[in-house]
Design an enzyme around this catalytic site. Structure first.
Site, PDB file in Angstrom:
ATOM      1  N   ARG A 190      12.035  -6.462   4.941  1.00  0.00           N
ATOM      2  CA  ARG A 190      12.060  -5.045   5.296  1.00  0.00           C
ATOM      3  C   ARG A 190      12.594  -4.861   6.715  1.00  0.00           C
ATOM      4  O   ARG A 190      13.319  -3.917   6.991  1.00  0.00           O
ATOM      5  CB  ARG A 190      10.652  -4.452   5.182  1.00  0.00           C
ATOM      6  CG  ARG A 190      10.621  -2.971   5.538  1.00  0.00           C
ATOM      7  CD  ARG A 190       9.305  -2.313   5.237  1.00  0.00           C
ATOM      8  NE  ARG A 190       8.233  -2.795   6.109  1.00  0.00           N
ATOM      9  CZ  ARG A 190       6.966  -2.431   6.013  1.00  0.00           C
ATOM     10  NH1 ARG A 190       6.601  -1.593   5.058  1.00  0.00           N
ATOM     11  NH2 ARG A 190       6.060  -2.899   6.842  1.00  0.00           N
TER      12      ARG A 190
ATOM     13  N   ARG B 258      11.920  -1.589  12.148  1.00  0.00           N
ATOM     14  CA  ARG B 258      10.541  -1.608  12.655  1.00  0.00           C
ATOM     15  C   ARG B 258      10.318  -2.853  13.500  1.00  0.00           C
ATOM     16  O   ARG B 258      10.473  -3.972  13.018  1.00  0.00           O
ATOM     17  CB  ARG B 258       9.546  -1.565  11.478  1.00  0.00           C
ATOM     18  CG  ARG B 258       9.199  -0.156  11.072  1.00  0.00           C
ATOM     19  CD  ARG B 258       8.274  -0.126   9.897  1.00  0.00           C
ATOM     20  NE  ARG B 258       6.973  -0.770  10.141  1.00  0.00           N
ATOM     21  CZ  ARG B 258       5.941  -0.657   9.312  1.00  0.00           C
ATOM     22  NH1 ARG B 258       6.057   0.081   8.212  1.00  0.00           N
ATOM     23  NH2 ARG B 258       4.804  -1.260   9.584  1.00  0.00           N
TER      24      ARG B 258
ATOM     25  N   LYS C 236       0.838  -1.208   0.000  1.00  0.00           N
ATOM     26  CA  LYS C 236       0.000   0.000   0.000  1.00  0.00           C
ATOM     27  C   LYS C 236       0.873   1.257   0.000  1.00  0.00           C
ATOM     28  O   LYS C 236       0.653   2.170  -0.791  1.00  0.00           O
ATOM     29  CB  LYS C 236      -0.937   0.016   1.221  1.00  0.00           C
ATOM     30  CG  LYS C 236      -1.864  -1.194   1.294  1.00  0.00           C
ATOM     31  CD  LYS C 236      -2.785  -1.141   2.496  1.00  0.00           C
ATOM     32  CE  LYS C 236      -2.104  -1.275   3.835  1.00  0.00           C
ATOM     33  NZ  LYS C 236      -1.628  -2.626   4.174  1.00  0.00           N
TER      34      LYS C 236
ATOM     35  N   ARG D 253      -0.307  -9.503  13.015  1.00  0.00           N
ATOM     36  CA  ARG D 253      -0.798  -8.443  12.127  1.00  0.00           C
ATOM     37  C   ARG D 253      -1.720  -9.030  11.065  1.00  0.00           C
ATOM     38  O   ARG D 253      -2.743  -8.441  10.731  1.00  0.00           O
ATOM     39  CB  ARG D 253       0.394  -7.726  11.461  1.00  0.00           C
ATOM     40  CG  ARG D 253       1.224  -6.953  12.475  1.00  0.00           C
ATOM     41  CD  ARG D 253       2.550  -6.520  11.912  1.00  0.00           C
ATOM     42  NE  ARG D 253       2.416  -5.579  10.821  1.00  0.00           N
ATOM     43  CZ  ARG D 253       3.425  -5.205  10.046  1.00  0.00           C
ATOM     44  NH1 ARG D 253       4.634  -5.704  10.241  1.00  0.00           N
ATOM     45  NH2 ARG D 253       3.231  -4.334   9.088  1.00  0.00           N
TER      46      ARG D 253
ATOM     47  N   ARG E 146      -9.393   0.576   8.629  1.00  0.00           N
ATOM     48  CA  ARG E 146      -8.992  -0.804   8.903  1.00  0.00           C
ATOM     49  C   ARG E 146     -10.061  -1.558   9.685  1.00  0.00           C
ATOM     50  O   ARG E 146      -9.877  -2.735   9.992  1.00  0.00           O
ATOM     51  CB  ARG E 146      -7.692  -0.797   9.713  1.00  0.00           C
ATOM     52  CG  ARG E 146      -6.428  -1.040   8.870  1.00  0.00           C
ATOM     53  CD  ARG E 146      -5.243  -0.962   9.823  1.00  0.00           C
ATOM     54  NE  ARG E 146      -4.074  -1.653   9.378  1.00  0.00           N
ATOM     55  CZ  ARG E 146      -3.045  -1.061   8.767  1.00  0.00           C
ATOM     56  NH1 ARG E 146      -3.106   0.195   8.426  1.00  0.00           N
ATOM     57  NH2 ARG E 146      -1.963  -1.767   8.490  1.00  0.00           N
TER      58      ARG E 146
HETATM   59  P1  B4P Z   1       4.582  -1.577   2.034  1.00  0.00           P
HETATM   60  O1  B4P Z   1       4.223  -0.835   0.797  1.00  0.00           O
HETATM   61  O2  B4P Z   1       5.315  -0.817   3.083  1.00  0.00           O
HETATM   62  O3  B4P Z   1       3.329  -2.229   2.758  1.00  0.00           O
HETATM   63  P2  B4P Z   1       2.061  -1.688   3.483  1.00  0.00           P
HETATM   64  O4  B4P Z   1       0.953  -2.504   2.926  1.00  0.00           O
HETATM   65  O5  B4P Z   1       1.946  -0.195   3.335  1.00  0.00           O
HETATM   66  O6  B4P Z   1       2.389  -1.935   5.036  1.00  0.00           O
HETATM   67  P3  B4P Z   1       1.904  -2.019   6.533  1.00  0.00           P
HETATM   68  O7  B4P Z   1       0.570  -2.670   6.609  1.00  0.00           O
HETATM   69  O8  B4P Z   1       3.056  -2.637   7.212  1.00  0.00           O
HETATM   70  O9  B4P Z   1       1.831  -0.644   7.227  1.00  0.00           O
HETATM   71  P4  B4P Z   1       1.062   0.398   8.098  1.00  0.00           P
HETATM   72  O10 B4P Z   1       2.096   1.417   8.242  1.00  0.00           O
HETATM   73  O11 B4P Z   1      -0.224   0.785   7.461  1.00  0.00           O
HETATM   74  O12 B4P Z   1       5.378  -2.845   1.562  1.00  0.00           O
HETATM   75  C1  B4P Z   1       5.944  -3.779   2.468  1.00  0.00           C
HETATM   76  C2  B4P Z   1       7.261  -4.311   1.925  1.00  0.00           C
HETATM   77  O13 B4P Z   1       7.052  -5.000   0.678  1.00  0.00           O
HETATM   78  C3  B4P Z   1       8.253  -3.195   1.608  1.00  0.00           C
HETATM   79  O14 B4P Z   1       9.521  -3.589   2.043  1.00  0.00           O
HETATM   80  C4  B4P Z   1       8.214  -3.063   0.087  1.00  0.00           C
HETATM   81  O15 B4P Z   1       9.449  -2.637  -0.453  1.00  0.00           O
HETATM   82  C5  B4P Z   1       7.885  -4.485  -0.354  1.00  0.00           C
HETATM   83  N1  B4P Z   1       7.107  -4.511  -1.595  1.00  0.00           N
HETATM   84  C6  B4P Z   1       6.132  -3.645  -1.962  1.00  0.00           C
HETATM   85  N2  B4P Z   1       5.631  -3.963  -3.182  1.00  0.00           N
HETATM   86  C7  B4P Z   1       6.330  -5.084  -3.603  1.00  0.00           C
HETATM   87  C8  B4P Z   1       6.274  -5.909  -4.778  1.00  0.00           C
HETATM   88  N3  B4P Z   1       5.431  -5.668  -5.787  1.00  0.00           N
HETATM   89  N4  B4P Z   1       7.115  -6.990  -4.846  1.00  0.00           N
HETATM   90  C9  B4P Z   1       7.980  -7.238  -3.828  1.00  0.00           C
HETATM   91  N5  B4P Z   1       8.084  -6.492  -2.697  1.00  0.00           N
HETATM   92  C10 B4P Z   1       7.265  -5.435  -2.586  1.00  0.00           C
HETATM   93  O16 B4P Z   1       0.673  -0.225   9.535  1.00  0.00           O
HETATM   94  C11 B4P Z   1       1.541  -0.416  10.630  1.00  0.00           C
HETATM   95  C12 B4P Z   1       0.787  -0.540  11.990  1.00  0.00           C
HETATM   96  O17 B4P Z   1       0.188   0.739  12.336  1.00  0.00           O
HETATM   97  C13 B4P Z   1      -0.408  -1.503  12.055  1.00  0.00           C
HETATM   98  O18 B4P Z   1      -0.029  -2.831  12.328  1.00  0.00           O
HETATM   99  C14 B4P Z   1      -1.252  -0.887  13.232  1.00  0.00           C
HETATM  100  O19 B4P Z   1      -0.748  -1.253  14.498  1.00  0.00           O
HETATM  101  C15 B4P Z   1      -1.060   0.592  13.060  1.00  0.00           C
HETATM  102  N6  B4P Z   1      -2.142   1.213  12.259  1.00  0.00           N
HETATM  103  C16 B4P Z   1      -1.971   1.820  11.036  1.00  0.00           C
HETATM  104  N7  B4P Z   1      -3.146   2.262  10.553  1.00  0.00           N
HETATM  105  C17 B4P Z   1      -4.100   1.907  11.466  1.00  0.00           C
HETATM  106  C18 B4P Z   1      -5.517   2.049  11.526  1.00  0.00           C
HETATM  107  N8  B4P Z   1      -6.195   2.639  10.534  1.00  0.00           N
HETATM  108  N9  B4P Z   1      -6.181   1.560  12.607  1.00  0.00           N
HETATM  109  C19 B4P Z   1      -5.524   0.979  13.602  1.00  0.00           C
HETATM  110  N10 B4P Z   1      -4.182   0.799  13.622  1.00  0.00           N
HETATM  111  C20 B4P Z   1      -3.464   1.248  12.573  1.00  0.00           C
END
Ligand code: B4P
Length: 189
Positions: free
Chosen positions: A128, A134, A14, A146, A89
């Site tokens: 990552r 992290r 995302k 998660r 979420r």
């Molecule tokens: P990202 O792009 O970082 O993944 P994400 O889906 O954004 O991540 P996440 O769910 O961890 O984060 P959030 O900060 O929202 O990609 C992950 C990895 O994959 C990276 O290393 C990237 O390089 C790699 N990658 C990407 N695309 C790729 C591809 N095509 N091929 C190969 N590799 C690839 O959440 C973190 C925490 O914050 C949650 O657990 C929760 O505790 C809290 N939180 C956030 N929002 C919340 C909400 N609305 N309500 C309650 N808690 C919340």
């Protein structure tokens, strides 16, 4: 206004796709994960409370993230549109977002879901974790928490947006550019 909700399990990409979409469509990026990590970095009271939950892979309380998003919408009154990354979420968050946007005479345009299997998600997050520092990427049991939180609390949002005719899924496995092209196709339709 173009208001996109990016949806998918932790590590689905995302954040990665948001960066490209913002550049292409000039949208304001609202990532609750990023905002929360910033609160932790600045050691605010909110950050200290959130850190305990986030380090264990648990969602932060709805009222906290809803308040954060409400403030950000107020701060960006002249935006052309928003990318909601990692929000909503839970169903309560989705209902609150609908209300907040209706108050501004706008609405969610579409939900874009990145579909990735658990094995690939775990692989990406552990990778990552090696250099991000992290805590929530550091071991498999937290990553499993998660993914469980996602399955129990977030996955039901698929039905919520399907009922509104706004749910669109994209294969989240492939190169970052391939996935970006698939997302743009859906947005430009
Ligand atoms: P990202 O792009 O970082 O993944 P994400 O889906 O954004 O991540 P996440 O769910 O961890 O984060 P959030 O900060 O929202 O990609 C992950 C990895 O994959 C990276 O290393 C990237 O390089 C790699 N990658 C990407 N695309 C790729 C591809 N095509 N091929 C190969 N590799 C690839 O959440 C973190 C925490 O914050 C949650 O657990 C929760 O505790 C809290 N939180 C956030 N929002 C919340 C909400 N609305 N309500 C309650 N808690 C919340």
């Amino acid at each position: 206004m173009l208001n996109l909700v990016l949806f998918g399990p932790p590590g689905a990409g995302k954040g990665t796709q948001s960066e490209k979409l913002i550049a292409n469509y000039q949208l304001v990026h609202l990532s609750t994960g990023y905002i929360l990590r910033n609160e932790i970095k600045n050691q605010t009271a909110l950050g200290l409370e959130a850190k305990k939950l986030m380090d264990d892979g648990i969602l932060v309380p709805d009222e906290v993230v809803i308040g954060m998003i409400g403030n950000k919408l107020e701060e960006n009154k002249n935006a052309k549109g928003f990318i909601f990354d990692g929000f909503p979420r839970t169903t309560a968050q989705a209902e609150a977002l609908d209300k907040l946007l209706a108050g501004k005479n706008t609405a969610v345009t579409m939900m874009l879901a990145l579909e990735v299997d658990n094995e690939e998600l775990t692989k990406r997050l552990l990778l990552r974790g090696k250099d991000s520092g992290r805590a929530d990427d550091s071991n498999e049991s937290i990553i499993r928490n998660r993914i469980n939180e996602y399955n129990n609390k977030t996955a039901p949002l698929k039905s919520y947006y399907t009922a509104q005719g706004k749910f669109h899924a994209v294969n989240g496995i492939g190169s970052v550019d391939e996935i970006f092209t698939a997302l743009c196709k859906l947005i430009d339709k």
